[in-house]
Design a protein around this motif. Structure first.
Motif, PDB file in Angstrom:
ATOM      1  N   UNK A   6       0.836  -1.207   0.000  1.00 37.43           N
ATOM      2  CA  UNK A   6       0.000   0.000   0.000  1.00 37.43           C
ATOM      3  C   UNK A   6       0.865   1.250   0.000  1.00 37.43           C
ATOM      4  N   UNK A   7       1.949   1.216   0.763  1.00 39.10           N
ATOM      5  CA  UNK A   7       2.870   2.350   0.835  1.00 39.10           C
ATOM      6  C   UNK A   7       3.488   2.636  -0.537  1.00 39.10           C
ATOM      7  N   UNK A  25       0.003  16.953  -1.519  1.00 41.08           N
ATOM      8  CA  UNK A  25      -0.967  16.987  -0.429  1.00 41.08           C
ATOM      9  C   UNK A  25      -2.386  17.285  -0.914  1.00 41.08           C
ATOM     10  N   UNK A  26      -2.585  17.326  -2.211  1.00 42.68           N
ATOM     11  CA  UNK A  26      -3.934  17.583  -2.726  1.00 42.68           C
ATOM     12  C   UNK A  26      -4.365  16.441  -3.645  1.00 42.68           C
ATOM     13  N   UNK A  27      -4.061  16.551  -4.920  1.00 45.12           N
ATOM     14  CA  UNK A  27      -4.462  15.493  -5.851  1.00 45.12           C
ATOM     15  C   UNK A  27      -3.825  14.156  -5.472  1.00 45.12           C
ATOM     16  N   UNK A  28      -2.549  14.206  -5.107  1.00 48.98           N
ATOM     17  CA  UNK A  28      -1.850  12.981  -4.722  1.00 48.98           C
ATOM     18  C   UNK A  28      -2.484  12.330  -3.514  1.00 48.98           C
ATOM     19  N   UNK A  29      -2.963  13.154  -2.602  1.00 51.60           N
ATOM     20  CA  UNK A  29      -3.626  12.657  -1.392  1.00 51.60           C
ATOM     21  C   UNK A  29      -4.927  11.942  -1.746  1.00 51.60           C
ATOM     22  N   UNK A  30      -5.798  12.639  -2.450  1.00 53.98           N
ATOM     23  CA  UNK A  30      -7.089  12.067  -2.780  1.00 53.98           C
ATOM     24  C   UNK A  30      -6.977  10.773  -3.571  1.00 53.98           C
ATOM     25  N   UNK A  31      -6.203  10.807  -4.635  1.00 48.57           N
ATOM     26  CA  UNK A  31      -6.125   9.632  -5.497  1.00 48.57           C
ATOM     27  C   UNK A  31      -5.322   8.498  -4.862  1.00 48.57           C
ATOM     28  N   UNK A  32      -4.380   8.832  -3.972  1.00 49.34           N
ATOM     29  CA  UNK A  32      -3.659   7.778  -3.252  1.00 49.34           C
ATOM     30  C   UNK A  32      -4.599   7.023  -2.317  1.00 49.34           C
ATOM     31  N   UNK A  34      -7.823   6.687  -2.743  1.00 52.26           N
ATOM     32  CA  UNK A  34      -8.665   5.859  -3.613  1.00 52.26           C
ATOM     33  C   UNK A  34      -7.907   4.605  -4.043  1.00 52.26           C
ATOM     34  N   UNK A  35      -6.627   4.788  -4.360  1.00 52.24           N
ATOM     35  CA  UNK A  35      -5.803   3.648  -4.760  1.00 52.24           C
ATOM     36  C   UNK A  35      -5.656   2.634  -3.638  1.00 52.24           C
ATOM     37  N   UNK A  36      -5.538   3.114  -2.408  1.00 50.67           N
ATOM     38  CA  UNK A  36      -5.443   2.221  -1.256  1.00 50.67           C
ATOM     39  C   UNK A  36      -6.734   1.409  -1.116  1.00 50.67           C
ATOM     40  N   UNK A  37      -7.870   2.066  -1.316  1.00 52.72           N
ATOM     41  CA  UNK A  37      -9.143   1.356  -1.256  1.00 52.72           C
ATOM     42  C   UNK A  37      -9.231   0.251  -2.288  1.00 52.72           C
ATOM     43  N   UNK A  38      -8.802   0.546  -3.506  1.00 46.45           N
ATOM     44  CA  UNK A  38      -8.805  -0.464  -4.570  1.00 46.45           C
ATOM     45  C   UNK A  38      -7.862  -1.609  -4.216  1.00 46.45           C
ATOM     46  N   UNK A  39      -6.665  -1.256  -3.729  1.00 42.20           N
ATOM     47  CA  UNK A  39      -5.672  -2.275  -3.381  1.00 42.20           C
ATOM     48  C   UNK A  39      -6.180  -3.205  -2.290  1.00 42.20           C
ATOM     49  N   UNK A 111      -1.135   5.912   4.151  1.00 37.53           N
ATOM     50  CA  UNK A 111      -1.353   4.501   4.492  1.00 37.53           C
ATOM     51  C   UNK A 111      -1.710   4.358   5.968  1.00 37.53           C
ATOM     52  N   UNK A 112      -1.055   5.143   6.827  1.00 36.54           N
ATOM     53  CA  UNK A 112      -1.373   5.077   8.261  1.00 36.54           C
ATOM     54  C   UNK A 112      -2.818   5.489   8.527  1.00 36.54           C
ATOM     55  N   UNK A 113      -3.302   6.483   7.799  1.00 36.75           N
ATOM     56  CA  UNK A 113      -4.683   6.915   7.975  1.00 36.75           C
ATOM     57  C   UNK A 113      -5.659   5.778   7.674  1.00 36.75           C
ATOM     58  N   UNK A 114      -5.360   5.024   6.628  1.00 37.11           N
ATOM     59  CA  UNK A 114      -6.257   3.939   6.211  1.00 37.11           C
ATOM     60  C   UNK A 114      -5.918   2.611   6.882  1.00 37.11           C
TER      61      UNK A 114
END
Length: 263
Positions: A6-7, A25-32, A34-39, A111-114
């Motif tokens: 995930x990291x 900290x903006x687009x990278x945050x949001x889409x990362x 989302x990517x974690x959710x998919x992973x 990753x820590x948040x999720x």
């Protein structure tokens, strides 16, 4: 190993920050996120429970909504771009090594948040009342954040030079940040009885504390900007003295003096 996967995924997605620093900290945050959710759905496809499916999907919804919203705002709003130039460093004078450090730290934070969802899946925890409550809190946070953004956008189109004090903004002055806090509080709550060992607790608590701190820092930054723009307006002064800045029903009306808050 799953945490590392995930990291690395979050690093790949948030690497767009090397093109434009604020994207870390903006687009990278949001889409990362989302990517974690998919992973999570892919990595644990054989051991998912209804609640972990919901939590993972909510991560995807949250990330795509936030990333899409920020992308549209960047493309359409000249005032937003001008504000960001003054409030957030563009990275032009930052050494490459420091940019890499920001990139790594941001990906780790995401990753820590999720991580409570990840650890619930890793530890084979089944569906329980606490996880359901966490998912509900998270969903409410997403709804609150989305409604706040829509309200402010609609209001600003009609009143571009006035502060927004309608709808959810009568409850708190930063309802979108409150929504963000609720989202990650829900994620944390969903995993509290599934966490095992020091490092899992450290990652989950660390991610939650960091995002709450960042939201209070964001509220402070917004307060300073609004004080500058509307400070002479009597209606604004009445508004800020009677409406909590971030937490409903708690008489905390200002965080401007807390210079240690950075968001």
């Amino acid at each position: 190993m799953d945490f590392l996967i995930l990291f690395l995924g979050a690093m790949v997605i948030s690497a767009i920050g090397f093109k434009k620093f604020v994207w870390f900290i903006s687009l990278g945050y949001g889409f990362a996120i989302a990517g974690i959710g998919v992973a999570l759905l892919v990595l644990f496809h054989g051991s998912l429970t209804p609640v972990t499916v919901v939590l993972s999907v909510l991560l995807i919804i949250y990330g795509c909504r936030l990333g899409g919203y920020l992308l549209m705002r960047e493309r359409r709003s000249a005032s937003y771009q001008n504000t960001m130039k003054h409030e957030i460093k563009d990275g032009s004078d930052m050494k490459f090594v420091l940019k890499v450090l920001v990139w790594v730290v941001c990906a780790l934070l995401y990753v820590c948040e999720a991580s409570p969802v990840l650890f619930r899946l890793q530890n084979g925890a089944g569906m329980d009342g606490v996880s359901v409550v966490g998912a509900v809190i998270m969903a409410l946070g997403i709804i609150l954040e989305s409604a706040s953004d829509l309200t402010k956008n609609s209001y600003k189109k009609k009143h571009p030079k006035r502060f927004c004090d309608v709808g959810l903004f009568r409850l708190v002055r930063c309802p979108n940040y409150l929504g963000e806090v609720l989202i990650w509080t829900g994620v944390f709550v969903s995993g509290v009885i599934a966490l095992e060992g020091f490092w899992q607790w450290a990652a989950a608590i660390g991610g939650w504390i960091c995002i709450v701190y960042i939201m209070f820092g964001g509220a402070r930054r917004l307060e300073l900007r609004q004080n500058k723009n509307y400070g002479d307006d009597p209606e604004y002064q009445k508004y800020v003295k009677t409406t909590p800045i971030l937490v409903p029903f708690i008489p905390l009306y200002s965080v401007a003096k807390y210079k240690w808050l950075v968001g």
